[in-house]
Design an enzyme around this catalytic site. Structure first.
Site, short mmCIF file in Angstrom:
data_model
loop_
_atom_site.label_atom_id
_atom_site.label_comp_id
_atom_site.label_asym_id
_atom_site.label_seq_id
_atom_site.Cartn_x
_atom_site.Cartn_y
_atom_site.Cartn_z
N GLY A 1 67.84 74.42 81.16
CA GLY A 1 67.60 74.24 79.73
C GLY A 1 66.14 74.45 79.37
O GLY A 1 65.36 75.01 80.14
N HIS B 1 65.22 83.22 80.34
CA HIS B 1 66.63 82.85 80.44
C HIS B 1 67.48 83.79 79.57
O HIS B 1 68.57 84.20 79.98
CB HIS B 1 66.85 81.41 79.94
CG HIS B 1 66.07 80.36 80.67
ND1 HIS B 1 64.97 79.74 80.11
CD2 HIS B 1 66.23 79.81 81.89
CE1 HIS B 1 64.50 78.85 80.97
NE2 HIS B 1 65.23 78.86 82.06
N HIS C 1 63.95 79.97 77.26
CA HIS C 1 62.99 80.93 76.71
C HIS C 1 63.53 82.34 76.94
O HIS C 1 64.66 82.51 77.41
CB HIS C 1 61.61 80.72 77.34
CG HIS C 1 61.64 80.65 78.85
ND1 HIS C 1 62.06 81.72 79.63
CD2 HIS C 1 61.35 79.66 79.72
CE1 HIS C 1 61.99 81.39 80.91
NE2 HIS C 1 61.58 80.13 80.99
N GLU C 2 62.70 83.33 76.64
CA GLU C 2 63.17 84.73 76.73
C GLU C 2 63.50 85.15 78.16
O GLU C 2 64.21 86.14 78.36
CB GLU C 2 62.14 85.67 76.11
CG GLU C 2 62.15 85.66 74.58
CD GLU C 2 63.52 86.07 74.01
OE1 GLU C 2 64.08 87.09 74.44
OE2 GLU C 2 64.03 85.37 73.12
N SER D 1 57.95 80.18 81.46
CA SER D 1 58.45 79.04 82.23
C SER D 1 58.63 77.88 81.28
O SER D 1 57.81 77.68 80.37
CB SER D 1 57.45 78.66 83.33
OG SER D 1 57.75 77.37 83.84
N SER D 2 59.69 77.11 81.49
CA SER D 2 59.87 75.90 80.66
C SER D 2 58.67 74.98 80.82
O SER D 2 58.33 74.22 79.91
CB SER D 2 61.14 75.17 81.07
OG SER D 2 62.24 76.05 81.05
N GLY E 1 66.56 84.69 88.13
CA GLY E 1 65.32 85.38 87.80
C GLY E 1 64.43 85.60 89.01
O GLY E 1 64.29 84.71 89.86
P1 AMP Z 1 65.24 77.20 85.29
O1 AMP Z 1 65.83 76.78 83.97
O2 AMP Z 1 63.75 77.13 85.35
O3 AMP Z 1 65.93 76.54 86.46
O4 AMP Z 1 65.57 78.74 85.44
C1 AMP Z 1 66.88 79.23 85.32
C2 AMP Z 1 66.89 80.67 85.71
O5 AMP Z 1 66.03 81.41 84.84
C3 AMP Z 1 66.39 80.90 87.15
O6 AMP Z 1 67.19 81.88 87.77
C4 AMP Z 1 64.99 81.37 86.90
O7 AMP Z 1 64.49 82.20 87.95
C5 AMP Z 1 65.15 82.18 85.63
N1 AMP Z 1 63.86 82.35 84.96
C6 AMP Z 1 62.93 81.40 84.72
N2 AMP Z 1 61.83 81.95 84.16
C7 AMP Z 1 62.07 83.28 84.07
C8 AMP Z 1 61.31 84.39 83.58
N3 AMP Z 1 60.09 84.26 83.07
N4 AMP Z 1 61.88 85.62 83.64
C9 AMP Z 1 63.13 85.79 84.15
N5 AMP Z 1 63.89 84.78 84.62
C10 AMP Z 1 63.36 83.54 84.58
#
Ligand code: AMP
Length: 288
Positions: A35, A41, A38-39, A189-190, A151
């Site tokens: 959750g 996700h 951002h762009e 990044s969140s 990602g």
């Molecule tokens: P998270 O919510 O941080 O657990 O991330 C969920 C998914 O989004 C993971 O597969 C991350 O690698 C991917 N993700 C996070 N930041 C980015 C980004 N800047 N560009 C592409 N994918 C991302």
């Protein structure tokens, strides 16, 4: 108007919806997230929507992947905004379970991955990748999609998930998509939301270090020199370096062949915020 995506909290309910879709011959894509979207996700959801008939995303801040002194309690939560973003990018179902649905009382099984889970994040965050592997396996059980989207931003995590999928023979194809960045290079990044204005300006040190690594790698520089340059750039931005390394791309082992495909990995701390980033480096000719 985009149709609102259905928010489902019950694991059996999402499993039934995904299974029914698969039985009707449709391809389902899955985007697991924590959750505060951002762009980055959004790009995963868009890729899934382009390649699959139906897309499910999950929003679950997974307690088992946070250490005792990490940011689980303050991790940003924004379900309404997340729901709008996912619906606008073609997501049909949002699986947003509570902790007890994923870890029912009495749960006693954890998945431990060795190999690519051991160095870097694995060494600095004990138990982190076990928490990631455990939750991803459970999410795959509840969302039995054919394709799951991750990602490159979390490169080591993609290696750990791929290792687990291979070792447990899970019937899912892992798709890895490029990192989405701010115009100045900072990887979305969140956790960027934690940064003060001054920290946000200095946070570009990580991507600047990776850009220098890519340039010096292509020019044939020795790995030790590239690592030293990355470290200096990160340090010059007032970021406390956790690591700055060029290693073998798939195993994360030291580079036996300085011309082989590699990855530059960086992690550092600005105040109480910890950020990671990476850059893939293609095989090069004639490096020392
Ligand atoms: P998270 O919510 O941080 O657990 O991330 C969920 C998914 O989004 C993971 O597969 C991350 O690698 C991917 N993700 C996070 N930041 C980015 C980004 N800047 N560009 C592409 N994918 C991302």
């Amino acid at each position: 108007m985009t149709a609102p995506a259905a928010v489902i909290t019950n694991p059996e309910e999402i499993a039934a919806l995904v299974r029914e879709s698969c039985h009707r011959g449709r391809t389902v894509g899955f985007v697991p997230t924590m959750g505060a979207l951002h762009e980055g996700h959004a790009s995963l959801a868009e890729a899934a929507a382009a390649e699959c008939d139906d897309v499910a995303a999950s929003i679950f801040v997974n307690p088992t992947q946070f250490g005792p002194h990490e940011d689980f309690a303050r991790y940003p939560r924004a379900l309404d905004a997340d729901r709008r973003l996912l619906a606008a990018r073609g997501v049909r179902w949002i699986f947003a379970p509570d902790v007890a649905a994923i870890y029912p009382p009495g749960h006693a099984t954890r998945i431990v991955v060795d190999g690519p889970a051991l160095p870097f994040e694995g060494a600095l965050r004990p138990g982190h990748f076990s928490g990631v592997a455990t939750v991803v396996q459970r999410l795959f059980a509840f969302v039995p999609a054919q394709r799951a989207y991750f990602g490159q931003k979390d490169w080591q995590q993609t290696l750990v998930v791929r290792r687990m999928v291979a070792d447990l023979a899970l019937p899912v194809t892992i798709v890895v998509r490029p990192t989405i960045r701010e115009p100045d290079g900072l990887a979305l990044s969140s956790r960027n939301a934690y940064l003060s204005a001054a920290e946000r300006r200095r946070a570009t040190g990580l991507s600047a270090a990776l850009a220098a690594a890519a340039r010096d790698w292509a020019a044939g520089a020795p790995v030790a020199d590239i690592e030293g340059t990355m470290r200096r750039i990160i340090d010059d931005h007032g970021i406390a370096v956790d690591y700055a390394a060029v290693v073998e791309r798939e195993s994360l082992a030291p580079l036996a062949d300085p011309a082989a495909p590699a990855v530059a990995l960086v992690a550092g701390r600005l105040g109480t915020t910890r950020l990671i980033d990476n850059q893939l480096l293609d095989g090069r000719a004639g490096a020392a």
